[in-house]
Write an enzyme that holds these catalytic residues in place. Structure first.
Site, mmCIF file in Angstrom:
data_model
loop_
_atom_site.group_PDB
_atom_site.id
_atom_site.type_symbol
_atom_site.label_atom_id
_atom_site.label_comp_id
_atom_site.label_asym_id
_atom_site.label_seq_id
_atom_site.Cartn_x
_atom_site.Cartn_y
_atom_site.Cartn_z
ATOM 1 N N HIS A 1 0.708 -1.027 -0.212
ATOM 2 C CA HIS A 1 0.032 -0.271 0.172
ATOM 3 C C HIS A 1 0.834 1.407 0.588
ATOM 4 O O HIS A 1 0.290 2.438 -1.214
ATOM 5 C CB HIS A 1 -0.569 0.080 0.686
ATOM 6 C CG HIS A 1 -2.239 0.822 1.140
ATOM 7 N ND1 HIS A 1 -3.536 0.810 0.239
ATOM 8 C CD2 HIS A 1 -2.412 2.453 1.964
ATOM 9 C CE1 HIS A 1 -4.264 1.905 0.391
ATOM 10 N NE2 HIS A 1 -3.726 2.479 1.483
ATOM 11 N N GLU B 1 -2.152 -5.634 -4.260
ATOM 12 C CA GLU B 1 -2.607 -5.561 -3.086
ATOM 13 C C GLU B 1 -3.930 -6.019 -3.389
ATOM 14 O O GLU B 1 -4.620 -6.141 -1.936
ATOM 15 C CB GLU B 1 -2.531 -3.902 -2.991
ATOM 16 C CG GLU B 1 -2.952 -3.731 -1.359
ATOM 17 C CD GLU B 1 -3.602 -1.644 -1.881
ATOM 18 O OE1 GLU B 1 -2.410 -1.646 -2.606
ATOM 19 O OE2 GLU B 1 -4.049 -1.509 -1.248
ATOM 20 N N ASN C 1 23.947 -25.335 -5.347
ATOM 21 C CA ASN C 1 25.292 -26.620 -4.980
ATOM 22 C C ASN C 1 24.225 -27.632 -3.809
ATOM 23 O O ASN C 1 24.156 -28.672 -4.109
ATOM 24 C CB ASN C 1 26.324 -26.466 -4.386
ATOM 25 C CG ASN C 1 27.284 -27.745 -4.672
ATOM 26 O OD1 ASN C 1 27.783 -27.998 -5.742
ATOM 27 N ND2 ASN C 1 27.940 -28.260 -3.389
#
Lengths: 151, 630
Positions: free
Chosen positions: B48, B70, B356
């Site tokens: 917001h 939102e 990895n």
């Protein structure tokens, strides 16, 4: 004076001696001129890097110009000087035999370096100033010191 | 564009980026925890704020994207829809888009991203989740949005007429900002600047949103207080300024060292003189204060490592999804503070190690079940301080490294010879993965296995003056342990002498120093070695390493040996003399190529001389080479 290509400005140079020749560098890149102080050798470095000095708390490399130009070596004496220059934000020092004067040279007095040789050193020459029977070699300091990394 | 506007925009970008950095891990947390109102609220508020500020500054694309996601957050918060993987995916996509848009604004490159497909995707995800009520929702929301925007503009305009917002808060006695300032008389570090205005605005927004604040009776200034408290704790300063202070502190340290030398001299010369005594006293006081100051200045540059870790939950989530592995990431000690330089350079190595671990370390879910392990793989990142070092451990509970496979691969790739492989200890073999051009996965995956990466880990970490080591056990898992010194600017060093020149060796990798007689040094196939407590250790002359030309140590009956331990590597350096311990300030060497000189930097000693600091990790990297040559 046949060359008038650079305009009629007057340029200022610091002149110095090296191996009995007169050289000059643009005054704007010269920060200061010092006597030879204690130089600390850099391990495993290029031959012409004389070492580093402590310049008011800053560690700066010192180039031996005689070695860089492959001239005969000469031990530093009373007239030897270190010219401190700032090139591309990096401060360097050059060891020269002696420093002479500050010269004002009209741009028209400066001739481009003659394409005399394929010699290594000629690439560092920006031009040659002729005045009153003197020949002064103007160094291209950007090339001389900026080249550092590549070499 | 005026300077004030520039400033406001750059402030907006910084804040928005920080908000995104902050909420991104929250999404992943949300996904794990399921419905958590506090989390949703937090994310909603941040979105917001971004939307509001972007609207004020006229960045419509940012507003569109933020607004659409939102909407989803709002529905989630109100419990009208429940969280699904699909929703999460599109919201995360919108975060990526917001970042991209912010980048464009920052770069001022004028590139306009096409956000319409994403907005549409967000909208349709929402309407699918609500079961076709998306349209109405959007309408209602856009109404809210307008009023919110109006309100926020009102607040903002109250503050913005004067270009210097900080001045406003100084002047207007009724403004909440100054109320705050008065409330904190003991906090001189209160800096009234733009972010305050931003947070006020945010607060005002939150207040105006009746859903947000259940009790509208709370007087606004209390809210101001709460948020202001937060901003009063932090102060944004240009890094250059801090570095300048760092430099100056370094200079003071050097001067202190010189003074210590001098006062020591006077103390010896006039040891009954009361003046000399008080000089010694004064200098030793200065000594203590300087050490404290140094530490304090260093702490300015320290930041919690959390900053780097924030992106990992998302990273792991995306990666586990694309590899079809179920992975749980646990992070502890994220509050540990490290130097800013470490923050800047540790991100890549950690990403590579994490990648990895997940890609190569953890087994597939079926394999795990077959082995009787929990189906969910686990990767842990533990960070803690140990002495003057920060330790980062990345542990997976995967299959561990197959030593013989590693060796075979390295031989096939021509990285090592068969002989070398045979002699190699298991521990040394694990280090093979750090060699450039090494990759053990048969098929290179999209995510890892291009053979680059792990060597970056080693390089980046040794750049930070640290080291990395691996321990692994079959079917139990592997641990990468990274050790980095706390600070990079000032180090404790052992001063030594070789060929009449002084050198500094960082103290942290030094295990011990020994004085040995010439007979104790043996020569094994051209390499000098020394036996220390039944362990054979290669020995190098500092003079040879640095090519100083001298070999003073060879003449002497005794040698001084410094035992260096870097990770699992151990070697000895012989020097002519040991001079003692000193605190040195690292000065970088600009303008000379030191890549092959084994020099990390230089320092200036108490007597004004330049002394080089040896790069012991550089020497250690070149060990194999040196051993071969000699």
């Amino acid at each position: 004076m046949e060359t008038a290509t650079v305009g009629e400005d007057i340029l200022q140079f610091v002149t110095f001696n090296l191996n009995n020749e007169e050289y000059a560098v643009d005054i704007l890149s010269v920060q200061e001129i010092n006597r030879i102080t204690e130089i600390t050798k850099v391990p495993n470095s290029e031959d012409y890097v004389e070492g580093v000095v402590n310049l008011r708390g800053k560690v700066i490399p010192i180039i031996n110009l005689r070695k860089k130009f492959s001239f005969e070596e000469k031990t530093a004496d009373d007239s030897s000087r270190i010219i401190i220059m700032e090139i591309q934000n990096i401060t360097n020092g050059l060891i020269v035999d002696s420093v002479s004067e500050v010269l004002r040279i009209p741009a028209s007095f400066i001739e481009p370096a003659p394409p005399m040789s394929a010699e290594q050193n000629s690439q560092f020459i920006r031009g040659i100033a002729k005045l009153e029977g003197r020949l002064i070699i103007l160094l291209d300091i950007d090339r001389l010191l900026g080249n550092e990394d590549a070499s | 564009m005026t300077d004030e506007m520039e400033e406001i925009i750059s402030e907006f970008i910084t804040e928005a980026e920080e908000s995104l950095d902050r909420i991104e891990p929250l999404f992943v947390e949300l996904e794990q925890k399921g419905e958590d109102r506090d989390l949703i609220n937090d994310i909603f508020r941040s979105m917001h704020t971004i939307k509001g500020a972007a609207g004020f500054l006229g960045y419509q694309l940012v507003v569109d994207v933020a607004h659409s996601s939102e909407n989803i957050m709002k529905k989630l918060r109100d419990g009208e829809i429940s969280l699904s993987r699909e929703l999460m995916d599109v919201i995360l996509k919108s975060i990526d888009m917001l970042r991209l848009l912010l980048d464009h604004i920052k770069e001022k490159d004028g590139i306009e991203e096409d956000v319409a497909p994403l907005v549409k995707e967000l909208g349709s995800a929402l309407s699918r989740a609500t079961g076709g009520q998306g349209e109405i929702t959007v309408k209602v929301d856009s109404h809210n949005q307008t009023s919110a925007q109006q309100q926020e503009e009102t607040v903002f305009s109250k503050l913005s007429p004067a270009p210097e917002m900080d001045a406003v808060s100084d002047r207007a006695p009724d403004a909440p900002a100054s109320v705050q300032a008065e409330r904190l008389p003991d906090a001189p570090e209160v800096i009234k600047h733009l972010p305050d205005a931003e947070s006020l605005k945010e607060e005002a927004l939150a207040l105006n949103d009746t859903d947000e604040i259940k009790n509208p009776a709370i007087p606004p200034k209390d809210h101001g207080l709460k948020l202001k408290d937060k901003s009063a704790q932090n102060l944004r300063v240009d890094v250059e300024r801090i570095d300048k202070v760092m430099d100056l502190a370094g200079e003071v340290v050097l001067v202190r060292n010189r003074l210590l030398n001098l006062s020591h001299y006077f103390d010896q010369k006039y040891n009954n003189d009361p003046q000399s005594e008080s000089l010694t006293e004064t200098v030793s006081f200065l000594d203590r204060v300087t050490s404290d100051m140094q530490l304090a200045v260093m702490r300015i540059r320290m930041q919690p490592i959390k900053k780097v870790l924030g992106k990992f939950p998302r990273f792991v989530r995306d990666m586990s999804a694309s590899l079809n592995k179920d992975v749980e990431l646990i992070i502890t000690g994220e509050g540990t503070e490290v130097d800013k330089t470490v923050i800047e350079h540790i991100g890549d190595p950690l990403t590579h190690i994490l990648r990895n671990s997940i890609d190569h370390g953890l087994e597939s879910t079926e394999e795990r079940v077959a082995k009787g392990k929990p189906s969910k793989g686990r990767v842990k990142i533990d960070i803690f301080q140990k002495g003057t070092q920060v330790v980062i451990e990345i542990t997976d509970d995967g299959k561990g490294m197959d030593i013989s496979k590693l060796k075979k691969k390295a031989i096939d790739k021509g990285l090592i010879t068969r002989d070398e492989a045979a002699k190699m200890t298991d521990k040394a073999a694990t280090e093979l993965i750090f060699m450039a051009g090494f990759s053990t996965k048969e098929v290179a995956t999209e995510l890892s296995g291009r053979g680059v990466g792990m060597d970056v880990v080693k390089n980046n970490i040794s750049m930070l003056n640290g080291y990395v080591e691996i321990s692994t056990e079959k079917d139990v898992g592997s641990t990468f342990r990274i050790c980095i010194p706390l600070t990079l600017a000032i180090i404790h060093a052992l001063m030594v002498e070789a060929s009449n020149a002084k050198y500094a060796i960082p103290l942290s990798p030094i295990e011990e120093t020994l004085k040995v007689s010439a007979e104790e040094i043996e020569n094994v196939s051209g390499q000098n070695v020394i036996v220390i407590r039944d362990k054979v250790c290669p020995l190098f002359e500092l003079n040879d390493l640095l090519h100083t030309g001298g070999n003073g140590a060879n003449k002497a009956d005794h040698k001084y040996i410094i035992v260096i331990s870097m990770g699992d590597r151990k070697y000895c350096i012989a020097v002519d003399k040991l001079l003692g311990q000193e605190e040195v300030v690292i000065k970088t060497l600009d303008g000379i190529d030191t890549s092959s000189s084994f020099v990390l930097g230089a320092t200036i000693t108490g007597d004004g001389k330049v002394v080089f600091i040896l790069d012991v990790s550089g020497i250690s990297r070149n060990l194999v080479e040196i051993t071969k040559n000699s």
